[in-house]
Scaffold this active site. Structure first.
Site, PDB file in Angstrom:
ATOM      1  N   ASP A   1       0.866  -1.176   0.000  1.00 44.98           N
ATOM      2  CA  ASP A   1       0.000   0.000   0.000  1.00 44.98           C
ATOM      3  C   ASP A   1       0.901   1.223   0.000  1.00 44.98           C
ATOM      4  O   ASP A   1       2.112   1.123   0.236  1.00 44.98           O
ATOM      5  CB  ASP A   1      -0.912  -0.008   1.225  1.00 44.98           C
ATOM      6  N   SER A   2       0.290   2.379  -0.236  1.00 45.03           N
ATOM      7  CA  SER A   2       1.057   3.617  -0.244  1.00 45.03           C
ATOM      8  C   SER A   2       1.540   3.986   1.152  1.00 45.03           C
ATOM      9  O   SER A   2       2.461   4.788   1.291  1.00 45.03           O
ATOM     10  CB  SER A   2       0.203   4.761  -0.805  1.00 45.03           C
TER      11      SER A   2
ATOM     12  N   CYS B   1      -3.812  -0.957  -1.872  1.00 46.93           N
ATOM     13  CA  CYS B   1      -4.034   0.464  -2.151  1.00 46.93           C
ATOM     14  C   CYS B   1      -5.169   0.629  -3.154  1.00 46.93           C
ATOM     15  O   CYS B   1      -5.076   0.143  -4.296  1.00 46.93           O
ATOM     16  CB  CYS B   1      -2.760   1.080  -2.714  1.00 46.93           C
TER      17      CYS B   1
ATOM     18  N   GLU C   1      -4.524   8.265  10.554  1.00 41.70           N
ATOM     19  CA  GLU C   1      -3.109   8.069  10.865  1.00 41.70           C
ATOM     20  C   GLU C   1      -2.681   8.840  12.114  1.00 41.70           C
ATOM     21  O   GLU C   1      -1.624   8.563  12.680  1.00 41.70           O
ATOM     22  CB  GLU C   1      -2.253   8.444   9.655  1.00 41.70           C
TER      23      GLU C   1
ATOM     24  N   CYS D   1     -10.973   3.005   0.471  1.00 42.92           N
ATOM     25  CA  CYS D   1      -9.620   3.264   0.973  1.00 42.92           C
ATOM     26  C   CYS D   1      -9.436   2.378   2.196  1.00 42.92           C
ATOM     27  O   CYS D   1     -10.329   2.300   3.049  1.00 42.92           O
ATOM     28  CB  CYS D   1      -9.450   4.737   1.331  1.00 42.92           C
TER      29      CYS D   1
ATOM     30  N   HIS E   1      -7.828   2.709   4.798  1.00 36.03           N
ATOM     31  CA  HIS E   1      -7.845   3.384   6.097  1.00 36.03           C
ATOM     32  C   HIS E   1      -9.250   3.383   6.709  1.00 36.03           C
ATOM     33  O   HIS E   1      -9.411   3.365   7.921  1.00 36.03           O
ATOM     34  CB  HIS E   1      -7.400   4.850   5.963  1.00 36.03           C
TER      35      HIS E   1
END
Length: 272
Positions: A10-11, A73, A153, A187, A189
């Site tokens: 993933d990024s 990602c 994050e 996404c 996240h």
């Protein structure tokens, strides 16, 4: 049976939610995760730069001769998957779009489907195109949510985080007005915000976790190929980052629910 590793990239950190799902579904497999934290975010990059980054990420992971590579990602999955598959025919490459789209098309009752993701993901319309192939009558409400990733994050994922709740209310308001009954969390996240999103949207809206769906798809693929490991022991977990290993390990606990300090190796991804 196949004891080779499964590799995921993933990024940044979001793909760790996919690792968490794979650990639950395939506990005996060895997993390797690369987070390109030195070049995050991918969501506002051009298609050319995204492909360059993705090729380097894959080249690094192929040094481990994996039996499968998962693109956790959403941005890379929506922009580069076909090219990466064509360039790496010796190893299955799975993205998050197909499995999540199939699930959304299947579970939506009213055909009104929301999609949330990065700007690049929403710009491609990849989820909408994939779902429409299965549900031609589907109506979409799509939204890029640029502030959700940094909030996640920063560990701001609980009901006490009023700023996060306000952002979710703003981003998801059009979906409430459109009366969607299914939302693709495009996404990796976003699954950490599931409870806050559910609180905002109500219990009747189904949230599609892209990491969960691609993990299920990988399990099915390996079963069909008779490529699951025959090891009875819990598989090893390896973590790599293109920026600070210490910072990665510290934040990883938010995504994995466990401490991985001392288990992260920094990689110079520019060499690949």
């Amino acid at each position: 049976m196949d004891r080779r590793d499964i590799c995921v990239f993933d990024s940044g950190m979001g793909g760790l939610t996919c690792i968490r799902q794979l650990t639950e579904l395939l506990p005996n497999e060895t997993l390797r995760y690369f987070g390109d934290t030195g070049r995050v975010p991918y969501g506002n990059r051009s298609a050319e730069i995204l492909l360059q980054y993705a090729r380097q990420d894959v080249a690094f992971l192929k040094t481990f001769s994996p039996k499968a590579i998962v693109i956790a990602c959403g941005t890379v999955s929506t922009t580069c998957l076909d090219l990466l598959r064509a360039e790496n025919k010796g190893v299955p490459v799975l993205g998050v779009v197909g499995p999540a789209s199939e699930k959304a098309a299947k579970v939506s009752k009213n055909g009104r489907i929301g999609v949330v993701g990065t700007r690049a993901t929403i710009r491609t319309g990849a989820y909408e195109k994939a779902i429409r192939r299965l549900r031609p009558e589907a109506v979409f409400e799509s939204k890029h949510c640029p502030l959700l990733v940094p909030l996640v994050e920063d560990g701001r994922v609980t009901e006490k985080d009023t700023v996060t709740k306000l952002m979710i209310r703003e981003y998801f308001a059009p979906m409430k007005r459109a009366e969607v009954d299914t939302i693709v969390l495009g996404c990796t996240h976003y699954p950490l915000l599931t409870e806050l999103i559910r609180e905002e949207m109500g219990p009747d809206v189904t949230l599609i976790d892209t990491g969960r769906e691609v993990a299920l798809a990988l399990k099915q693929l390996l079963e069909q190929k008779d490529a699951l490991t025959d090891s009875a022991e819990e598989g090893n977990r390896y973590y790599y980052a293109s920026d600070s290993a210490t910072d990665f390990a510290s934040l990883a606990s938010v995504f994995l629910g466990c401490n991985i300090e001392g288990s992260v190796e920094r990689i110079d991804i520019g060499k690949y």
